[in-house]
Design an enzyme around this catalytic site. Sequence first.
Site, PDB file in Angstrom:
ATOM      1  N   TYR A 101     -35.418  68.052   8.000  1.00 58.51           N
ATOM      2  CA  TYR A 101     -34.518  69.135   7.629  1.00 58.51           C
ATOM      3  C   TYR A 101     -35.344  70.339   7.177  1.00 58.51           C
ATOM      4  O   TYR A 101     -35.909  70.344   6.081  1.00 58.51           O
ATOM      5  CB  TYR A 101     -33.560  68.699   6.518  1.00 58.51           C
ATOM      6  CG  TYR A 101     -32.613  67.575   6.904  1.00 58.51           C
ATOM      7  CD1 TYR A 101     -32.505  67.144   8.222  1.00 58.51           C
ATOM      8  CD2 TYR A 101     -31.810  66.944   5.950  1.00 58.51           C
ATOM      9  CE1 TYR A 101     -31.655  66.100   8.586  1.00 58.51           C
ATOM     10  CE2 TYR A 101     -30.949  65.917   6.300  1.00 58.51           C
ATOM     11  CZ  TYR A 101     -30.888  65.495   7.621  1.00 58.51           C
ATOM     12  OH  TYR A 101     -30.041  64.479   7.966  1.00 58.51           O
ATOM     13  N   LYS A 151     -35.842  60.078   5.218  1.00 56.00           N
ATOM     14  CA  LYS A 151     -35.821  59.338   6.498  1.00 56.00           C
ATOM     15  C   LYS A 151     -37.177  59.322   7.214  1.00 56.00           C
ATOM     16  O   LYS A 151     -37.992  60.232   7.043  1.00 56.00           O
ATOM     17  CB  LYS A 151     -34.782  59.981   7.416  1.00 56.00           C
ATOM     18  CG  LYS A 151     -33.419  60.104   6.726  1.00 56.00           C
ATOM     19  CD  LYS A 151     -32.338  60.572   7.648  1.00 56.00           C
ATOM     20  CE  LYS A 151     -31.035  60.762   6.904  1.00 56.00           C
ATOM     21  NZ  LYS A 151     -30.874  62.088   6.346  1.00 56.00           N
ATOM     22  N   HIS A 157     -34.499  57.090  10.797  1.00 56.31           N
ATOM     23  CA  HIS A 157     -33.484  58.070  11.190  1.00 56.31           C
ATOM     24  C   HIS A 157     -32.828  57.692  12.524  1.00 56.31           C
ATOM     25  O   HIS A 157     -31.614  57.760  12.674  1.00 56.31           O
ATOM     26  CB  HIS A 157     -34.145  59.450  11.283  1.00 56.31           C
ATOM     27  CG  HIS A 157     -33.206  60.578  11.079  1.00 56.31           C
ATOM     28  ND1 HIS A 157     -33.607  61.807  10.642  1.00 56.31           N
ATOM     29  CD2 HIS A 157     -31.870  60.695  11.239  1.00 56.31           C
ATOM     30  CE1 HIS A 157     -32.565  62.620  10.534  1.00 56.31           C
ATOM     31  NE2 HIS A 157     -31.492  61.952  10.898  1.00 56.31           N
ATOM     32  N   ASP A 182     -28.885  63.187   0.249  1.00 52.48           N
ATOM     33  CA  ASP A 182     -29.432  62.746   1.525  1.00 52.48           C
ATOM     34  C   ASP A 182     -30.266  63.870   2.128  1.00 52.48           C
ATOM     35  O   ASP A 182     -29.781  64.989   2.287  1.00 52.48           O
ATOM     36  CB  ASP A 182     -28.284  62.403   2.478  1.00 52.48           C
ATOM     37  CG  ASP A 182     -28.800  61.929   3.813  1.00 52.48           C
ATOM     38  OD1 ASP A 182     -29.233  60.768   3.897  1.00 52.48           O
ATOM     39  OD2 ASP A 182     -28.814  62.734   4.771  1.00 52.48           O
TER      40      ASP A 182
HETATM   41  N1  LIG Z   1     -28.603  60.103   9.933  1.00 51.54           N
HETATM   42  C1  LIG Z   1     -28.297  61.028  10.775  1.00 51.54           C
HETATM   43  O1  LIG Z   1     -28.634  60.941  11.954  1.00 51.54           O
HETATM   44  C2  LIG Z   1     -27.542  62.218  10.320  1.00 51.54           C
HETATM   45  C3  LIG Z   1     -26.979  63.057  11.268  1.00 51.54           C
HETATM   46  C4  LIG Z   1     -26.261  64.147  10.817  1.00 51.54           C
HETATM   47  C5  LIG Z   1     -26.086  64.354   9.478  1.00 51.54           C
HETATM   48  N2  LIG Z   1     -26.654  63.541   8.553  1.00 51.54           N
HETATM   49  C6  LIG Z   1     -26.477  63.746   7.121  1.00 51.54           C
HETATM   50  O2  LIG Z   1     -25.084  63.776   6.857  1.00 51.54           O
HETATM   51  C7  LIG Z   1     -24.758  64.985   6.195  1.00 51.54           C
HETATM   52  C8  LIG Z   1     -23.357  65.407   6.515  1.00 51.54           C
HETATM   53  O3  LIG Z   1     -23.169  65.553   7.889  1.00 51.54           O
HETATM   54  P1  LIG Z   1     -22.969  66.977   8.528  1.00 51.54           P
HETATM   55  O4  LIG Z   1     -23.598  67.964   7.636  1.00 51.54           O
HETATM   56  O5  LIG Z   1     -23.402  66.908   9.924  1.00 51.54           O
HETATM   57  O6  LIG Z   1     -21.403  67.157   8.599  1.00 51.54           O
HETATM   58  P2  LIG Z   1     -20.142  67.106   7.617  1.00 51.54           P
HETATM   59  O7  LIG Z   1     -20.543  66.870   6.251  1.00 51.54           O
HETATM   60  O8  LIG Z   1     -19.186  66.214   8.265  1.00 51.54           O
HETATM   61  O9  LIG Z   1     -19.607  68.565   7.797  1.00 51.54           O
HETATM   62  C9  LIG Z   1     -20.222  69.653   7.252  1.00 51.54           C
HETATM   63  C10 LIG Z   1     -19.423  70.875   7.654  1.00 51.54           C
HETATM   64  O10 LIG Z   1     -18.160  70.828   7.031  1.00 51.54           O
HETATM   65  C11 LIG Z   1     -17.972  72.004   6.235  1.00 51.54           C
HETATM   66  N3  LIG Z   1     -17.274  71.564   5.010  1.00 51.54           N
HETATM   67  C12 LIG Z   1     -17.784  70.912   3.936  1.00 51.54           C
HETATM   68  N4  LIG Z   1     -16.824  70.677   3.024  1.00 51.54           N
HETATM   69  C13 LIG Z   1     -15.695  71.187   3.522  1.00 51.54           C
HETATM   70  C14 LIG Z   1     -14.378  71.274   3.029  1.00 51.54           C
HETATM   71  N5  LIG Z   1     -14.038  70.752   1.867  1.00 51.54           N
HETATM   72  N6  LIG Z   1     -13.451  71.887   3.794  1.00 51.54           N
HETATM   73  C15 LIG Z   1     -13.789  72.414   4.987  1.00 51.54           C
HETATM   74  N7  LIG Z   1     -15.023  72.370   5.504  1.00 51.54           N
HETATM   75  C16 LIG Z   1     -15.965  71.776   4.778  1.00 51.54           C
HETATM   76  C17 LIG Z   1     -19.335  72.534   5.943  1.00 51.54           C
HETATM   77  O11 LIG Z   1     -19.298  73.934   5.792  1.00 51.54           O
HETATM   78  P3  LIG Z   1     -19.840  74.692   4.475  1.00 51.54           P
HETATM   79  O12 LIG Z   1     -21.262  74.293   4.287  1.00 51.54           O
HETATM   80  O13 LIG Z   1     -19.690  76.100   4.804  1.00 51.54           O
HETATM   81  O14 LIG Z   1     -18.961  74.262   3.350  1.00 51.54           O
HETATM   82  C18 LIG Z   1     -20.092  72.140   7.214  1.00 51.54           C
HETATM   83  O15 LIG Z   1     -19.874  73.081   8.217  1.00 51.54           O
HETATM   84  C19 LIG Z   1     -25.835  65.942   6.652  1.00 51.54           C
HETATM   85  O16 LIG Z   1     -25.937  67.068   5.832  1.00 51.54           O
HETATM   86  C20 LIG Z   1     -27.046  65.061   6.624  1.00 51.54           C
HETATM   87  O17 LIG Z   1     -27.531  64.932   5.309  1.00 51.54           O
HETATM   88  C21 LIG Z   1     -27.370  62.469   8.974  1.00 51.54           C
END
Ligand SMILES: NC(=O)c1ccc[n+]([C@@H]2O[C@H](COP(=O)([O-])OP(=O)(O)OC[C@H]3O[C@@H](n4cnc5c(N)ncnc54)[C@H](OP(=O)(O)O)[C@@H]3O)[C@@H](O)[C@H]2O)c1
Length: 755
Positions: free
Chosen positions: A481, A509, A542, A476
Site C-alpha cells: 500500500y 501482508k 496476500h 489492516d
Molecule cells: N487482502 C486483499 O487482497 C485485499 C484486497 C482489497 C482490500 N483489502 C483490504 O480491505 C480494505 C477494505 O477494502 P476496500 O478498501 O477495497 O473496500 P471497501 O472498504 O469495501 O470500500 C471502500 C469504499 O467505500 C467507501 N465507503 C466507506 N465507508 C462508507 C460509508 N459508510 N458509506 C459509503 N461509502 C463508504 C470508501 O470511500 P471513502 O474513503 O471516501 O469514505 C471507499 O471508496 C482495504 O482498505 C484493504 O485494507 C485487502
Amino acid sequence: MAPTWQSLLATSPDALDHVLFHRSRNLTGPSVVSDYLTAQFRNPGDILSVLLLLGPDIVQRAVAQLAGRAVTPVAFFFRLGCLCHGQLIPDADVGNTIVVDADTGHRRETKSWVLSRLLRDANNRLDSSMKGEAAHMPPMTEEDIHNPTNQLKYTHHSGPPKQAWEALRVTIYEVNKSPPCLHGVPTLDWVWYSGFVVILLQLVIATLAWALANNWGTFLVTCSGNLLAIVGGSLPQWRQEKWACPKSGGATVILTQGNGSRHAIVVIGQRKEKIGLDLEILARGTRTTQASWTTRIASAVLAFLWVILLITVSGLEENSWYLLGIGLLGSIQNLLAAGAPRDPSALGVHLTYKDVIRADRVAEVLKAAEKYRPGLGISLLDIFFPGSLRVKDEDLKFWREALRSRHAPNKYGTPVNRIPFAECPIDRIDEKASEPNDDIPAIGLGTFQPDPSKYPTKSVKQSVLWALKAGYRHFDTSLRYGDGQGEREVGEALRESNIPREEIFVVTKLENVYHSPEDVEVNLDTSLKNLGLDYVDLFIMHFPYAYKKTANYGTERDANGRPIIDIDLSRSFNVTWTAMEKLVEAKKTMYIGLSNFSSPKIKRLLQTAKIKPAVNQIECHPHWPQKGLVKLCQDNGIHVTAFGPLGCMPIPSLVGRTGPGPLEDDTIALVARKYSRTPAQVILCYLLCRGISVIPKSNDEARIVQNYDCIFDMEESDFTLIDNIAGKDGERGVRNLNTLDYLGFDNYNEEVEEP
Ligand SMILES: NC(=O)c1ccc[n+]([C@@H]2O[C@H](COP(=O)([O-])OP(=O)(O)OC[C@H]3O[C@@H](n4cnc5c(N)ncnc54)[C@H](OP(=O)(O)O)[C@@H]3O)[C@@H](O)[C@H]2O)c1
C-alpha cells in the site's frame, strides 16, 4: 493342530504346574498343591516384582499432588512416573472445570491439575457442609396455590431443622497479598509430611529385616527405591508444569463446573499490584508442552535404574513379607496422596476468603454477584442459563445495565467487540511479554488507497487517528500500500495515539515478489521497520501466487505491463508458508494467515502446515457472500476477515463487477430504512452476524465513525433477506476482484487450483 493348554493339562500334571507356577517340579502326591501354597505364603517372593510394576497412574497423581518444593516425598512402591508426550503432570482428573474471566466473560475449559483440584476440593467441602440441607421445594404450581390439600406436598417433613436449600453458592476469595510462601509454591500440609513419615516407617521395617533376619537386601531395595522415587518426583519440570503461568498477577476469574453444578469460586485478582498467579493462562495450559532435556535424560536414567532395582528385587528369594509390607505402606501413602483433599494453599494458590453469596434461586445469586462486583453475574449468566434467562420486568433494567457496562470501553477506550479467532499457535511468549490475543477486534480499518495521488499526504495517518478515537483497534495494511507509505503512516498514528501496543491488532501482508522462502523474512522486517513495531499481530500471505521479482523486489512485467507469474513458486505456497511459520517462532508475528485462498488451496496447505492459518482474508459482501469458502474456513477453525466489505474499492485493472455494488442495493436500502441505519452499517452488521470480521476503508471521519457503529439487533428475517440477495448458495454472486482478465488465470476457482 497345536495342542491347547487345556488338553495339555488334562494329559500332564507337570504341565499344570508349569502353567500355574512357571516352574517344573517333581510331583509326588495330592498334598503338593497345599505344600506349594504354604511355601508361597511363607515367602511370596514371586509377586514382588509384579507388584512393583503396578500403579503408574496412582503414582503420577500422587507426585502431581506433592510436587512443588525442592523435594517431593513420594514413598517407594511403584514404577516411577512416566513421561507421557513429554509431559509429567497428568491432565485434570475432574471433568468440566471452566475458568471464566469475570471482566470480559471469556471462558475456557481447563485441564490444569491445580485448578481442577482446587475446585473439586472446594466442592467437596461445600457438599459436606451442606449434608443437612433441606430438600429442594419446587415453586408451587398455579393449581396448588389454590388447593390447600396439595400444598402439603410443599411442606418439609418433621424432624430437626435443616439448612436452607441453596441453588447456587458463589464463594469469593481474593489473591492473598501476604501469602505464607510465594505464589506457585505450596504450603506443607499433612499429605506432604505423610510422605516422610511413611518413608521413615519403611526404613524402620527394612532395618528390622536386616537386624532380625539378616536380610540386608530388603534394606538396600527400600533405600534405593525411595531414592529413585524422591529424585523422580523432585524433577523441576513437575513444578514448572504444575504452575505454568506468570506469577505477577492475573485477572479476576471464576471457577465452576457450569450449569448443573451448585458452586462457583471467584478469585479476585491483583493484577495491578502484580501479585498472584495468572489463573487464566494457567487454565489455557499453553506452556506445558515441552519436556526439557534435563527431564528427558533424568527420566531415561531413572528408568534404567528402576529396571536394575526390579532385577534386584527378583533376586530377593527370602523374607519377602518385609518388602511386601514396605510396598503396602508405600501404596497406601501414594493412594492417600493421589486423592487427598487439600487447601488451596497446599496447591500453591494462596487465597484469602472474602465472602459468600447464596440463595435458593440461581438467578438471584447471579444478580447478587453482579451487584457485589460488576461483571461477575453477567459472566455466569450464559453458563447457568445457556438458553437465555427470562428476566422479570423489574430486573430487565438491571441486566441491560450489566451488559452495557461489560461492553463499555476499558481505560484505554478499547470497546469489547472482538471475535475469538485462534489459539496461540505455539508456546512462544516468555513470562515478561504479554500473552497474544486469541481474539480479533471484529471491526478494523482498511487502509488501502488505490490512488494515493487523490488523497492529501498523511491521509492514512489521519484516518487511523480518527479511527482510534472512534474505538477501532484493528488495522489492516500492507507493504504494497503506497510502497510502504501506508505502513509508515499507520505506525506514526499508533505512536501518536499513545495507546499501549498490546491493545492494538496490526495486520500486514507478504507480497507477491517475496514468496521465495529466503525473502519472506525480508518482507516482514521491512514492514516492521515501516511500522516502527517489533511485531505484528497477524502476517498474511496476500495472494497464493507469486510474481517474478526484479532486483530490489520490483515486479517483472510483460510488454503490456502485466506482472509475470512465477508459476513454480505460485504452486509452492506450502514452502512459502513454512518460511512464514518460522516468523512466529522468531516472535515477529503473533499469528500467520492467508488471503485470497480458495478451498482447494486451503485444503492442500492444511496437509503440510505445522501452524494452522489463523485467518483467510477474502472478498466478502452481500453480492459475493462466498458461502462455501466461508464454511470450509470456519469448519477448519480458520477465521474469515472480509476485505472490500462494502463492495470494494474499484481497482481499474481488476474490476469484475460492472453493475451497482452492495451500497446501492435495493434490499440493503430497505433493511437500512427499517432500522434507521445506513446501507454500510447494514452490510457490516450482516457480515458480523456470520462471524466474519470486517475491515471497511474510509478517509472520511463521519464514515469511519458510522462504520464502527454497526452492531445492532438485526432480525433473522432481515438477515436471511440479505443472505439471499446473491441466491441461496450465492449462485448469482458477483465478485469485484477478477484475476482472469488481468493475470490470465482464475485465482479464485473453487473447483481446481489455478495457476
Ligand atoms: N487482502 C486483499 O487482497 C485485499 C484486497 C482489497 C482490500 N483489502 C483490504 O480491505 C480494505 C477494505 O477494502 P476496500 O478498501 O477495497 O473496500 P471497501 O472498504 O469495501 O470500500 C471502500 C469504499 O467505500 C467507501 N465507503 C466507506 N465507508 C462508507 C460509508 N459508510 N458509506 C459509503 N461509502 C463508504 C470508501 O470511500 P471513502 O474513503 O471516501 O469514505 C471507499 O471508496 C482495504 O482498505 C484493504 O485494507 C485487502
